[in-house]
Design an enzyme around this catalytic site. Structure first.
Site, PDB file in Angstrom:
ATOM      1  N   ARG A 101      -3.626  14.237 -18.030  1.00  0.00           N
ATOM      2  CA  ARG A 101      -2.905  15.098 -17.078  1.00  0.00           C
ATOM      3  C   ARG A 101      -3.314  16.531 -17.382  1.00  0.00           C
ATOM      4  O   ARG A 101      -3.086  17.034 -18.491  1.00  0.00           O
ATOM      5  CB  ARG A 101      -1.395  14.913 -17.221  1.00  0.00           C
ATOM      6  CG  ARG A 101      -0.614  15.936 -16.423  1.00  0.00           C
ATOM      7  CD  ARG A 101       0.856  15.621 -16.296  1.00  0.00           C
ATOM      8  NE  ARG A 101       1.075  14.568 -15.314  1.00  0.00           N
ATOM      9  CZ  ARG A 101       2.248  14.333 -14.707  1.00  0.00           C
ATOM     10  NH1 ARG A 101       3.299  15.089 -14.975  1.00  0.00           N
ATOM     11  NH2 ARG A 101       2.366  13.352 -13.832  1.00  0.00           N
ATOM     12  N   HIS A 128      -3.007  13.275  -7.351  1.00  0.00           N
ATOM     13  CA  HIS A 128      -2.120  12.465  -8.204  1.00  0.00           C
ATOM     14  C   HIS A 128      -2.295  11.009  -7.748  1.00  0.00           C
ATOM     15  O   HIS A 128      -1.420  10.413  -7.125  1.00  0.00           O
ATOM     16  CB  HIS A 128      -0.682  12.943  -8.042  1.00  0.00           C
ATOM     17  CG  HIS A 128       0.261  12.482  -9.107  1.00  0.00           C
ATOM     18  ND1 HIS A 128      -0.127  11.644 -10.150  1.00  0.00           N
ATOM     19  CD2 HIS A 128       1.588  12.735  -9.314  1.00  0.00           C
ATOM     20  CE1 HIS A 128       0.920  11.419 -10.932  1.00  0.00           C
ATOM     21  NE2 HIS A 128       1.970  12.059 -10.442  1.00  0.00           N
ATOM     22  N   GLN A 131       0.285   8.148  -8.577  1.00  0.00           N
ATOM     23  CA  GLN A 131       1.527   8.272  -7.810  1.00  0.00           C
ATOM     24  C   GLN A 131       1.367   7.650  -6.430  1.00  0.00           C
ATOM     25  O   GLN A 131       2.188   6.833  -5.992  1.00  0.00           O
ATOM     26  CB  GLN A 131       1.884   9.769  -7.666  1.00  0.00           C
ATOM     27  CG  GLN A 131       3.144  10.021  -6.866  1.00  0.00           C
ATOM     28  CD  GLN A 131       4.394   9.615  -7.624  1.00  0.00           C
ATOM     29  OE1 GLN A 131       4.610  10.072  -8.730  1.00  0.00           O
ATOM     30  NE2 GLN A 131       5.221   8.762  -7.040  1.00  0.00           N
ATOM     31  N   ASP A 217       7.968  16.284  -2.087  1.00  0.00           N
ATOM     32  CA  ASP A 217       7.579  16.606  -3.468  1.00  0.00           C
ATOM     33  C   ASP A 217       8.133  18.010  -3.737  1.00  0.00           C
ATOM     34  O   ASP A 217       8.556  18.712  -2.804  1.00  0.00           O
ATOM     35  CB  ASP A 217       6.034  16.569  -3.560  1.00  0.00           C
ATOM     36  CG  ASP A 217       5.480  16.853  -4.960  1.00  0.00           C
ATOM     37  OD1 ASP A 217       6.265  16.915  -5.927  1.00  0.00           O
ATOM     38  OD2 ASP A 217       4.253  17.037  -5.077  1.00  0.00           O
ATOM     39  N   CYS A 257       8.524  11.764  -5.159  1.00  0.00           N
ATOM     40  CA  CYS A 257       7.785  11.360  -6.357  1.00  0.00           C
ATOM     41  C   CYS A 257       8.518  11.758  -7.633  1.00  0.00           C
ATOM     42  O   CYS A 257       8.226  11.210  -8.692  1.00  0.00           O
ATOM     43  CB  CYS A 257       6.375  11.941  -6.327  1.00  0.00           C
ATOM     44  SG  CYS A 257       6.328  13.738  -6.218  1.00  0.00           S
ATOM     45  N   ARG A 285       5.829   2.857 -10.669  1.00  0.00           N
ATOM     46  CA  ARG A 285       4.715   3.498 -11.387  1.00  0.00           C
ATOM     47  C   ARG A 285       4.235   2.579 -12.515  1.00  0.00           C
ATOM     48  O   ARG A 285       3.035   2.415 -12.750  1.00  0.00           O
ATOM     49  CB  ARG A 285       5.161   4.850 -11.978  1.00  0.00           C
ATOM     50  CG  ARG A 285       5.572   5.904 -10.960  1.00  0.00           C
ATOM     51  CD  ARG A 285       4.383   6.436 -10.178  1.00  0.00           C
ATOM     52  NE  ARG A 285       3.337   6.936 -11.051  1.00  0.00           N
ATOM     53  CZ  ARG A 285       3.336   8.155 -11.619  1.00  0.00           C
ATOM     54  NH1 ARG A 285       4.319   8.997 -11.375  1.00  0.00           N
ATOM     55  NH2 ARG A 285       2.337   8.546 -12.397  1.00  0.00           N
TER      56      ARG A 285
HETATM   57  N1   CP Z   1       6.098  11.817 -10.495  1.00  0.00           N
HETATM   58  C1   CP Z   1       5.588  12.122 -11.707  1.00  0.00           C
HETATM   59  O1   CP Z   1       4.377  12.083 -11.929  1.00  0.00           O
HETATM   60  O2   CP Z   1       6.528  12.452 -12.623  1.00  0.00           O
HETATM   61  P1   CP Z   1       6.265  13.075 -14.077  1.00  0.00           P
HETATM   62  O3   CP Z   1       5.785  14.488 -13.864  1.00  0.00           O
HETATM   63  O4   CP Z   1       7.594  13.013 -14.752  1.00  0.00           O
HETATM   64  O5   CP Z   1       5.230  12.259 -14.778  1.00  0.00           O
HETATM   65  N1  NVA Z   2       3.175  18.361  -7.154  1.00  0.00           N
HETATM   66  C1  NVA Z   2       3.913  18.141  -8.381  1.00  0.00           C
HETATM   67  C2  NVA Z   2       3.952  16.702  -8.725  1.00  0.00           C
HETATM   68  C3  NVA Z   2       4.827  16.367  -9.886  1.00  0.00           C
HETATM   69  C4  NVA Z   2       4.809  14.929 -10.234  1.00  0.00           C
HETATM   70  C5  NVA Z   2       3.287  18.944  -9.506  1.00  0.00           C
HETATM   71  O1  NVA Z   2       2.060  19.001  -9.597  1.00  0.00           O
HETATM   72  O2  NVA Z   2       4.037  19.539 -10.292  1.00  0.00           O
END
Ligand code: CP
Ligand code: NVA
Length: 298
Positions: A101, A128, A131, A217, A257, A285
């Protein structure tokens, strides 16, 4: 060697193959033991916070017979400037796979290239993919085939989650509407590849009309915190609320999400009314990412 770096780079057949495997994985979670990872250790390199992605990968990898090393980017030399290509070449000799990430999409792509081990994009600024693959499964589980459905995304249409949705619509052919102010519509290069079944609208009321799924989101994605006030100003007309849901198809799903910020991208009462869907979405997930890992190792 298979990686899961983006929906953009995934073939339709691969998406279908991953999604087809999920129901059985979910159904047999506590009845059938699958140790495909055979003791392999997976690195989880995270430059941003995470609850769902971290826990679902840590649990999923262990349930598949592997184990994980959680490596916050600022606690390894990557955080002090060691290049991603060197980090990748070291970890590639030590671990079986990697879940990353981070901010730049190019970092997960470089990691995959230099490490030569299966690599998963666990969220970048661009996409993502885990997701959205998981959300596709949640929709199929609730509604059956997604092909003739209308999915409406409301809010910051320029961030990673809607970008992955645009690419998914291109591969699977469902109608995707993105309701966002012009400033927060998907990036131009994403839209250039968007097929005729992807529509960007500023009119949120028109975007929800007859939709099967309303999806949102956060308004302020990780890394965009300095833009908080400006985003609130532009996005305040794009909150998911009951009066909008009334114009969607009767029984339309509400999805998020997560994490959710009530009173910003979604109203508290609508969120709680649809909590069962939203938390099933979160649970899925785990099952979907197990399917992704198994697909990568095929
Ligand atoms: N939706 C999602 O990816 O959540 P986190 O940021 O908690 O991993
Ligand atoms: N768009 C959001 C998604 C979180 C899971 C972010 O990048 O923070």
């Amino acid at each position: 060697m298979k990686h899961l770096l983006s929906i953009e780079a995934l073939d339709k057949a691969d998406i279908i193959s991953i999604l087809d495997a999920v129901p059985r994985i979910k159904r047999e979670r506590y009845t059938t033991v699958d140790t495909i990872l055979n003791g392999g250790i997976w690195a989880m390199i995270f430059s941003k916070s995470s609850t769902r992605t971290r826990v679902s990968f840590e649990v999923g990898i262990r349930e598949l017979g592997g184990s994980t090393l959680f490596l916050p980017a600022n606690e390894i030399q990557l955080g002090r400037g060691e290049p991603i290509s060197d980090t990748a070449r070291v970890l590639g000799r030590m671990v079986r796979g990697a879940v990353i990430r981070t901010f730049d999409q190019s970092d997960v792509e470089d990691f995959a290239k230099y490490s030569a081990i299966p690599t998963v994009n666990a969220l970048t600024d661009r996409e993502h993919p885990c997701q959205v693959l998981s959300d596709l499964f949640t929709i199929q589980e609730a509604l059956g085939s997604i092909k003739d459905r209308v999915i409406t995304f409301i809010g910051d249409g320029s961030c990673n989650v809607p970008t992955s949705w645009v690419f998914a619509a291109g591969k699977l052919g469902f109608e995707l509407r993105i309701a966002a102010p012009e400033k927060y519509q998907p990036e131009s290069d994403v839209l250039e590849s968007a097929p005729a079944n992807v529509h960007c609208l500023e009119d949120v009321r028109a975007a929800v009309e007859g939709a099967d799924v309303l999806y949102t989101d956060v308004w302020v994605s990780m890394g965009k915190e300095k833009e908080f006030q400006e985003r609130l100003k532009w996005l305040k007309g794009y909150r998911l609320k009951k009066s909008l849901h009334e114009h969607a198809k009767p029984g339309a799903l509400v999805m998020h999400c997560l994490p959710a910020y009530r009173g910003m991208e979604i109203d508290e009462d609508l969120f709680e009314e649809h909590a069962e869907t939203i938390f099933t979405q979160a649970e899925n997930r785990l099952h979907t990412q197990k399917a992704i890992i198994k697909w990568m190792l095929q």
